[in-house]
Design a protein around this motif. Structure first.
Motif, PDB file in Angstrom:
ATOM      1  N   CYS A   1       0.821  -1.216   0.000  1.00  0.00           N
ATOM      2  CA  CYS A   1       0.000   0.000   0.000  1.00  0.00           C
ATOM      3  C   CYS A   1       0.853   1.263   0.000  1.00  0.00           C
TER       4      CYS A   1
ATOM      5  N   LYS B   1       1.831   4.034  -3.630  1.00  0.00           N
ATOM      6  CA  LYS B   1       1.549   5.464  -3.456  1.00  0.00           C
ATOM      7  C   LYS B   1       2.784   6.348  -3.539  1.00  0.00           C
TER       8      LYS B   1
ATOM      9  N   TYR C   1       2.992  10.536  -9.477  1.00  0.00           N
ATOM     10  CA  TYR C   1       3.188   9.237  -8.847  1.00  0.00           C
ATOM     11  C   TYR C   1       4.193   8.396  -9.611  1.00  0.00           C
TER      12      TYR C   1
ATOM     13  N   GLY D   1      -1.508   5.210 -12.507  1.00  0.00           N
ATOM     14  CA  GLY D   1      -2.579   4.331 -12.965  1.00  0.00           C
ATOM     15  C   GLY D   1      -2.861   4.567 -14.436  1.00  0.00           C
TER      16      GLY D   1
ATOM     17  N   HIS E   1      -9.427   4.231 -15.434  1.00  0.00           N
ATOM     18  CA  HIS E   1     -10.389   4.870 -14.527  1.00  0.00           C
ATOM     19  C   HIS E   1      -9.842   6.131 -13.864  1.00  0.00           C
ATOM     20  N   LYS E   2      -8.920   6.775 -14.539  1.00  0.00           N
ATOM     21  CA  LYS E   2      -8.333   8.015 -14.039  1.00  0.00           C
ATOM     22  C   LYS E   2      -7.744   7.871 -12.635  1.00  0.00           C
ATOM     23  N   ARG E   3      -7.214   6.686 -12.345  1.00  0.00           N
ATOM     24  CA  ARG E   3      -6.535   6.473 -11.060  1.00  0.00           C
ATOM     25  C   ARG E   3      -5.223   7.236 -11.051  1.00  0.00           C
ATOM     26  N   LEU E   4      -4.888   7.785  -9.908  1.00  0.00           N
ATOM     27  CA  LEU E   4      -3.633   8.513  -9.778  1.00  0.00           C
ATOM     28  C   LEU E   4      -2.428   7.575  -9.775  1.00  0.00           C
ATOM     29  N   HIS E   5      -2.595   6.388  -9.181  1.00  0.00           N
ATOM     30  CA  HIS E   5      -1.511   5.414  -9.115  1.00  0.00           C
ATOM     31  C   HIS E   5      -2.111   4.012  -9.204  1.00  0.00           C
ATOM     32  N   ILE E   6      -1.249   3.025  -9.474  1.00  0.00           N
ATOM     33  CA  ILE E   6      -1.757   1.661  -9.533  1.00  0.00           C
ATOM     34  C   ILE E   6      -2.316   1.290  -8.162  1.00  0.00           C
ATOM     35  N   SER E   7      -3.231   0.367  -8.148  1.00  0.00           N
ATOM     36  CA  SER E   7      -3.832  -0.078  -6.890  1.00  0.00           C
ATOM     37  C   SER E   7      -3.010  -1.210  -6.284  1.00  0.00           C
TER      38      SER E   7
ATOM     39  N   GLN F   1      -3.708  -4.239  -8.304  1.00  0.00           N
ATOM     40  CA  GLN F   1      -2.922  -4.309  -9.541  1.00  0.00           C
ATOM     41  C   GLN F   1      -1.493  -4.748  -9.236  1.00  0.00           C
TER      42      GLN F   1
END
Length: 184
Positions: free
Chosen positions: A41, A45, A98, A102, A105-111, A114
């Motif tokens: 996590c 980030k 970041y 990502g 889905h317009k994610r700022l970073h990978i989850s 993922q």
């Protein structure tokens, strides 16, 4: 002693495969996951400023851990700095805040999910059982190697940011009698 779920059996093979494939993102992610010893996590980030200053990859970095709210300081080794520099030159990184942006889905970073899929792909690509390894295997790898080489539980405790030695002993999966015998 419990089964060793560190990356030890495959610590070079994925790296070589990723280098040959010129998969700069995954190579940098793989290397930094091992060097940093961060939880997944916190790794996903990470920001560019965490590893870069004045256009150069830092030799040491510090990241505030979400679990403890304490900084985790770690060295970024030469091979990791090279892989990060290669990744930072990729078009996807232009203007990215970041380190692992990502794509969907317009994610700022990978989850973290993922990241788990990426680790699973590394494991299965070299013929290991995916259920035996995961993102936490990346965190354990370097500290397990340090412990096996030095027998120094205190060093491992500090590297992991554990407050109690019992936690470190359980984390490594060593028997307390074995651990105490090494430290004497």
């Amino acid at each position: 002693m419990r089964k060793d779920h560190t990356i030890k059996p495959w610590d070079q093979t994925p790296r070589v495969r990723l280098e040959l494939a010129e998969n700069y993102r995954d190579l940098a992610l793989y290397n930094l996951a091992i060097d940093s010893k961060l939880h997944g996590c916190d790794l996903v980030k990470m920001k560019v400023v965490d590893v870069m200053a004045s256009g150069q990859i830092k030799e040491c970095a510090s990241v505030l851990q979400s679990k403890t709210q304490k900084p985790a300081r770690f060295e970024i080794y030469e091979g990791t700095r090279v892989s990060l520099a290669n990744w930072m030159r990729e078009p996807l990184m232009v203007g990215s805040e970041y380190l692992w942006p990502g794509r969907f889905h317009k994610r700022l970073h990978i989850s973290t999910r993922q990241y788990a899929r990426i680790v699973r792909d590394w494991v299965t690509s070299i013929g290991l059982e995916a259920s035996a390894y995961g993102t936490h295997s990346m965190r354990r790898t370097k500290v397990t190697q340090i412990y096996k080489k030095t027998g120094n539980l205190r060093a491992v405790q500090l590297l992991l940011g554990h407050t109690k030695m019992d936690s470190t002993v359980r984390y490594l999966g060593v028997e307390i009698e074995d651990a105490l015998a090494i430290e004497i």
